[in-house]
Design a protein around this motif. Sequence first.
Motif, short mmCIF file in Angstrom:
data_model
loop_
_atom_site.label_atom_id
_atom_site.label_comp_id
_atom_site.label_asym_id
_atom_site.label_seq_id
_atom_site.Cartn_x
_atom_site.Cartn_y
_atom_site.Cartn_z
N ILE A 7 0.88 -1.33 -0.01
CA ILE A 7 0.00 0.04 -0.18
C ILE A 7 0.84 1.21 0.04
CG2 ILE A 7 -1.66 1.12 1.44
CD1 ILE A 7 -2.80 -1.29 2.18
N ASP A 8 2.05 1.12 0.87
CA ASP A 8 2.91 2.40 1.09
C ASP A 8 3.46 2.73 -0.36
OD1 ASP A 8 6.00 3.26 1.96
OD2 ASP A 8 4.23 4.23 2.61
N VAL A 9 3.74 1.69 -1.25
CA VAL A 9 4.40 1.85 -2.70
C VAL A 9 3.46 2.68 -3.60
CG1 VAL A 9 5.44 0.60 -4.54
CG2 VAL A 9 6.14 0.03 -2.32
N VAL A 10 2.34 1.68 -3.65
CA VAL A 10 1.17 2.20 -4.64
C VAL A 10 0.82 3.39 -4.43
CG1 VAL A 10 -0.97 1.49 -5.54
CG2 VAL A 10 0.79 -0.23 -5.09
N SER A 11 0.60 4.04 -2.92
CA SER A 11 -0.07 5.34 -2.57
C SER A 11 0.47 6.37 -3.66
CB SER A 11 0.16 5.59 -1.16
OG SER A 11 1.33 5.53 -1.04
N LYS A 12 1.75 6.50 -3.80
CA LYS A 12 2.21 7.47 -4.47
C LYS A 12 1.64 7.64 -5.82
CE LYS A 12 5.34 9.69 -1.61
NZ LYS A 12 4.95 9.02 -0.36
N SER A 13 1.88 6.50 -6.61
CA SER A 13 1.21 6.58 -7.96
C SER A 13 -0.32 6.70 -7.98
CB SER A 13 1.62 5.29 -8.71
OG SER A 13 1.14 4.14 -8.00
N ALA A 14 -0.99 6.56 -6.54
CA ALA A 14 -2.51 6.67 -6.94
C ALA A 14 -3.00 7.81 -6.15
CB ALA A 14 -3.09 5.23 -5.83
N THR A 15 -2.14 8.66 -5.72
CA THR A 15 -2.55 9.75 -4.97
C THR A 15 -3.25 10.80 -6.16
OG1 THR A 15 -0.45 9.87 -3.70
CG2 THR A 15 -1.64 11.93 -3.72
N PRO A 16 -4.59 11.08 -5.64
CA PRO A 16 -5.29 12.02 -6.20
C PRO A 16 -4.61 13.54 -6.35
CG PRO A 16 -6.28 11.62 -4.41
CD PRO A 16 -5.37 10.76 -4.37
N ASP A 17 -5.01 14.36 -7.27
CA ASP A 17 -4.30 15.70 -7.14
C ASP A 17 -5.22 16.52 -6.14
OD1 ASP A 17 -2.36 15.88 -9.07
OD2 ASP A 17 -3.42 16.05 -10.81
N ASP A 18 -4.45 17.35 -5.77
CA ASP A 18 -5.01 18.26 -4.59
C ASP A 18 -5.23 19.78 -5.27
OD1 ASP A 18 -5.67 20.42 -2.76
OD2 ASP A 18 -4.20 19.36 -1.34
N ALA A 19 -6.33 19.93 -5.88
CA ALA A 19 -6.66 20.85 -6.83
C ALA A 19 -6.52 22.30 -6.09
CB ALA A 19 -8.21 20.78 -7.43
N ALA A 20 -6.86 22.28 -4.82
CA ALA A 20 -6.67 23.62 -4.27
C ALA A 20 -5.15 24.07 -4.09
CB ALA A 20 -7.29 23.47 -2.78
N MET A 21 -4.33 23.16 -3.91
CA MET A 21 -3.15 23.34 -3.63
C MET A 21 -2.41 23.75 -4.96
SD MET A 21 0.41 20.79 -2.73
CE MET A 21 0.11 19.78 -4.06
N LEU A 22 -2.82 23.26 -6.14
CA LEU A 22 -2.25 23.51 -7.47
C LEU A 22 -2.80 24.68 -7.96
CD1 LEU A 22 -2.81 19.94 -9.30
CD2 LEU A 22 -0.84 20.97 -8.04
N ARG A 23 -3.84 25.18 -7.71
CA ARG A 23 -4.55 26.34 -7.93
C ARG A 23 -3.94 27.58 -7.10
NH1 ARG A 23 -9.52 24.71 -7.56
NH2 ARG A 23 -9.95 25.46 -5.41
N ALA A 24 -3.74 27.22 -5.79
CA ALA A 24 -3.04 28.21 -5.01
C ALA A 24 -1.45 28.56 -5.43
CB ALA A 24 -3.24 27.63 -3.38
N ALA A 25 -0.99 27.50 -5.66
CA ALA A 25 0.32 27.81 -6.43
C ALA A 25 0.69 28.45 -7.43
CB ALA A 25 0.94 26.18 -6.56
N VAL A 26 -0.35 28.62 -8.32
CA VAL A 26 -0.41 29.23 -9.58
C VAL A 26 -0.66 30.65 -9.30
CG1 VAL A 26 -1.22 29.85 -11.90
CG2 VAL A 26 -0.49 27.39 -11.15
#
Length: 352
Positions: A7-26
């Motif tokens: 689970i620990d290995v797969v979680s990185k590739s399965a992590t959904p995007d945090d739209a609020a973080m991506l929007r704030a960064a821009v």
Amino acid sequence: MTAYEKIDVVSKSATPDDAAMLRAAVQLTKDITTARAAIYWPDCFLSALVGYAALVGAILSPNLLLTVGLGVIAALALYRALLFIHELTHIHRTALPGFRFAWNLFVGIPMLTPSFMYENVHTLHHARTRYGTPEDPEYLPLALMKPWSLPVFVLVAALAPVALLIRSAVLVPLGAIIPPLRTVVWERFSALSINPSFRRRPPEGAFGRMVFWQELGASLWAVALLASTQILGWRPLLTALGIFSVTAVLNQLRTLVAHLWENDGEAMTVTGQYLDSVNVPPPGWIAPLWAPVGLRYHALHHLLPSLPYHSLSEAHRRIAAHLGTESTYHGANYGGMIPLLGKIARSTMVRR
């Protein structure tokens, strides 16, 4: 492998995007996206000047302790100047007129690392569908490999200056008359990559012409360095190679803690890439020495690859204040190199 480890290995590739973080960064960084020549030029070339002056001092010094001290200064200053190669891969080709040429003339070619060795390579590392996959030239799942892989990964960098000297002084000139060798040298030994399976595509167009002139300059310089030993003896060259080896090892250590290296080869979301990357924000004061030119904010750089290095500190301050310590953004912040080395080393010791 236990269920928890899987689970620990797969979680990185399965992590959904945090739209609020991506929007704030821009949105929070729109006003600090311009590369400022008044910062780039003096920072890079004063660093190079200090580095070369200390290098000459180390070569000429009759005192071992002074030689070592000047060598450390040279290694750190030249390391900072060299890492502007990272900025060259991201700034727009029309930004900072003349900077790429000057950097290659005074830093890249003298250190046998012209900018073509990173340009059109590093951008693949940032490609949405390539990061952390076998097609990423700058990714190895080091946290999932054997414990001995970490010291080997770091120590092999000490040989990089000698390898670069042989490449430019011997292999490139021979490749000019032996086409199959030229192909091998270009595909396998012409990129600053850590993925041994990466093969570089032939250069084309304007980039191909740039490669030709940079290769010519590096080869002439490498041959001149070897020829200088017949006049000056071996001490100057061996001292320089030793200092460059320190720089290479320091860069490899920085590379080792730039990511968590936990991805298992699947494509990742931007948020997954961010959480597999590392910020080492203040108050730590030593990070600018081992991760200069903004690279202490490597995770943030993966959110905003085109943001100039001198804006990353302010961008981090704004985003962190806006999102708070409970946010996804905070999840990529770490305390320093030593804790990160320990975390990655412990990951390699987990039985899988």
